[in-house]
Enzyme design. Structure first.
Site, PDB file in Angstrom:
ATOM      1  N   ASP A  95     -18.782 -63.050  20.480  1.00 50.58           N
ATOM      2  CA  ASP A  95     -18.876 -63.775  21.773  1.00 50.58           C
ATOM      3  C   ASP A  95     -20.069 -64.437  21.880  1.00 50.58           C
ATOM      4  OD1 ASP A  95     -20.514 -61.537  23.068  1.00 50.58           O
ATOM      5  OD2 ASP A  95     -18.817 -60.650  22.443  1.00 50.58           O
ATOM      6  N   ASP A 163     -21.760 -54.286  17.463  1.00 48.80           N
ATOM      7  CA  ASP A 163     -21.124 -54.641  18.769  1.00 48.80           C
ATOM      8  C   ASP A 163     -19.619 -55.015  18.421  1.00 48.80           C
ATOM      9  OD1 ASP A 163     -20.662 -56.019  21.082  1.00 48.80           O
ATOM     10  OD2 ASP A 163     -21.819 -57.809  20.716  1.00 48.80           O
ATOM     11  N   ASP A 166     -13.022 -51.429  20.268  1.00 51.71           N
ATOM     12  CA  ASP A 166     -12.976 -50.131  20.221  1.00 51.71           C
ATOM     13  C   ASP A 166     -12.523 -49.559  18.937  1.00 51.71           C
ATOM     14  OD1 ASP A 166     -13.450 -50.314  23.234  1.00 51.71           O
ATOM     15  OD2 ASP A 166     -11.425 -51.243  23.268  1.00 51.71           O
ATOM     16  N   PRO A 170      -9.226 -53.580  13.687  1.00 51.78           N
ATOM     17  CA  PRO A 170     -10.246 -53.735  12.578  1.00 51.78           C
ATOM     18  C   PRO A 170     -11.549 -53.155  13.151  1.00 51.78           C
ATOM     19  CG  PRO A 170      -9.844 -55.931  14.178  1.00 51.78           C
ATOM     20  CD  PRO A 170      -8.850 -54.822  14.253  1.00 51.78           C
TER      21      PRO A 170
HETATM   22  N1  SAM Z   1     -18.703 -56.167  24.147  1.00 52.61           N
HETATM   23  C1  SAM Z   1     -17.478 -55.594  23.641  1.00 52.61           C
HETATM   24  C2  SAM Z   1     -16.941 -54.392  23.886  1.00 52.61           C
HETATM   25  O1  SAM Z   1     -17.364 -53.506  23.756  1.00 52.61           O
HETATM   26  O2  SAM Z   1     -15.963 -54.571  24.288  1.00 52.61           O
HETATM   27  C3  SAM Z   1     -17.646 -56.007  22.078  1.00 52.61           C
HETATM   28  C4  SAM Z   1     -17.408 -57.513  22.099  1.00 52.61           C
HETATM   29  S1  SAM Z   1     -17.353 -58.287  20.379  1.00 52.61           S
HETATM   30  C5  SAM Z   1     -16.002 -59.653  20.942  1.00 52.61           C
HETATM   31  C6  SAM Z   1     -16.377 -57.478  19.490  1.00 52.61           C
HETATM   32  C7  SAM Z   1     -16.235 -58.318  18.107  1.00 52.61           C
HETATM   33  O3  SAM Z   1     -16.129 -57.243  17.164  1.00 52.61           O
HETATM   34  C8  SAM Z   1     -14.609 -59.015  18.128  1.00 52.61           C
HETATM   35  O4  SAM Z   1     -14.926 -60.197  17.960  1.00 52.61           O
HETATM   36  C9  SAM Z   1     -14.099 -58.644  16.819  1.00 52.61           C
HETATM   37  O5  SAM Z   1     -13.359 -59.263  16.175  1.00 52.61           O
HETATM   38  C10 SAM Z   1     -15.258 -57.924  16.137  1.00 52.61           C
HETATM   39  N2  SAM Z   1     -14.804 -56.968  14.850  1.00 52.61           N
HETATM   40  C11 SAM Z   1     -13.826 -55.854  15.109  1.00 52.61           C
HETATM   41  N3  SAM Z   1     -13.695 -55.279  13.975  1.00 52.61           N
HETATM   42  C12 SAM Z   1     -14.799 -55.688  13.429  1.00 52.61           C
HETATM   43  C13 SAM Z   1     -14.962 -55.418  11.873  1.00 52.61           C
HETATM   44  N4  SAM Z   1     -14.642 -54.582  11.073  1.00 52.61           N
HETATM   45  N5  SAM Z   1     -15.964 -56.362  11.156  1.00 52.61           N
HETATM   46  C14 SAM Z   1     -16.510 -57.154  11.833  1.00 52.61           C
HETATM   47  N6  SAM Z   1     -16.350 -57.668  13.061  1.00 52.61           N
HETATM   48  C15 SAM Z   1     -15.400 -56.924  13.722  1.00 52.61           C
END
Ligand code: SAM
Length: 282
Positions: A95, A163, A166, A170
């Site tokens: 984001d 960041d 949960d 992924p």
């Molecule tokens: N502020 C947030 C929260 O705690 O709710 C986190 C927001 S940010 C949008 C989280 C991002 O982590 C997502 O866009 C997701 O696609 C990414 N993500 C999840 N697993 C991941 C992985 N294994 N490697 C890289 N990015 C990942």
């Protein structure tokens, strides 16, 4: 096309992934976007109380109204205590809010490792205030799984921010020992690891187990807290380093912040007793 909400579906219910007995409802003005990517379902809605919200797999990630609390508290404690943070990595964070906060300092390079390119595209369209830093020349966006990236990356970093979503889907790989062991090795000797570590009130055991894992890798590990209302209340972050104790901030924060300040820095590391016991256990 934005979809008008029918009177029957005026509320968005965020179901809890850790408890069948908990949900949070937001009154919706308009549904703006919904798509399924290979990784998750992305939704954007406009709500009365929190403005626009980015939702991944039914979980609120960002809201216009309180994203400042989460992003400032993820980023500034580490940036303030590191003597000279120049090379930074952000794992997740598509984001853009975390990169925006890091760019308030004179850094040389930021790598953003986001598994799902569509999160960045959708955020660019609906949350331009968050993504404005992503076009900065110092930012390199790498669309891959953070768990794979840590194994391939050869450089060293001053700070790594996790960041992520949960620890389901992924995001689950980003709390595994394998990822943490290799990731910790990507830090310089005075490097700092900071991760968002979920709601400490409801899933205290998660905070406990993450703490234990980091304590095997780092000499100094500290949990700190912030209030993020759209996440259901108090939120935790975990700070880890071999050398730097975050309790004595060295520099003044950049101007114009809305949540973080020197008093909050100190206060956020003060833990209620139920967390203090966890955080001090090995
Ligand atoms: N502020 C947030 C929260 O705690 O709710 C986190 C927001 S940010 C949008 C989280 C991002 O982590 C997502 O866009 C997701 O696609 C990414 N993500 C999840 N697993 C991941 C992985 N294994 N490697 C890289 N990015 C990942």
């Amino acid at each position: 096309m934005p979809e008008e909400v029918s009177p029957r579906e005026l509320w968005y219910t965020q179901k809890s992934y850790f408890s069948p007995y908990l949900q949070q409802d937001f009154k919706v003005k308009k549904k703006l976007h919904k798509e399924k990517t290979p990784y998750q379902t992305i939704e954007v809605i406009d709500t009365y109380e929190f403005g626009r919200m980015l939702i991944l797999d039914g979980v609120v990630m960002v809201t216009e109204r309180d994203e400042f609390a989460y992003h400032e508290m993820l980023v500034h404690p580490a940036m303030i205590v590191h003597p000279n943070p120049k090379r930074i990595a952000v794992i997740g964070g598509g984001d853009g809010g975390t990169v925006r906060e890091i760019l308030k300092y004179e850094v040389d390079e930021i790598k953003l490792i986001e598994i799902d390119k569509r999160v960045i595209d959708v955020s660019n369209e609906y949350f331009p205030e968050l993504t404005k830093g992503l076009k900065d020349w110092r930012v390199e966006i790498i669309n891959t799984d953070g768990a794979l990236w840590v194994k391939k990356e050869k450089g060293k970093f001053d700070i790594i921010f996790v960041d992520s979503t949960d620890p389901i889907g992924p995001g689950a790989r980003l709390v595994e020992d394998d990822f943490l062991n290799v990731g910790a090795n990507l830090l310089n000797s005075d490097g700092i690891w900071v991760a968002q570590t979920e709601t400490p009130f409801y899933i205290t055991d998660f905070v406990k187990s993450y703490n234990k894992k980091l304590k095997k890798l780092f000499k100094i590990v500290r949990v700190y807290l912030a209030e993020v209302p759209s996440y259901g209340g108090v939120w935790s972050f975990t700070f880890a380093s071999q050398k730097i104790d975050p309790l004595s901030p060295k520099r003044t924060p950049p101007a114009g912040l809305k949540y973080y300040n020197p008093d909050i820095h100190i206060a956020s590391f003060a833990l209620p007793q139920y967390l203090k016991e966890i955080a001090s256990s090995r």
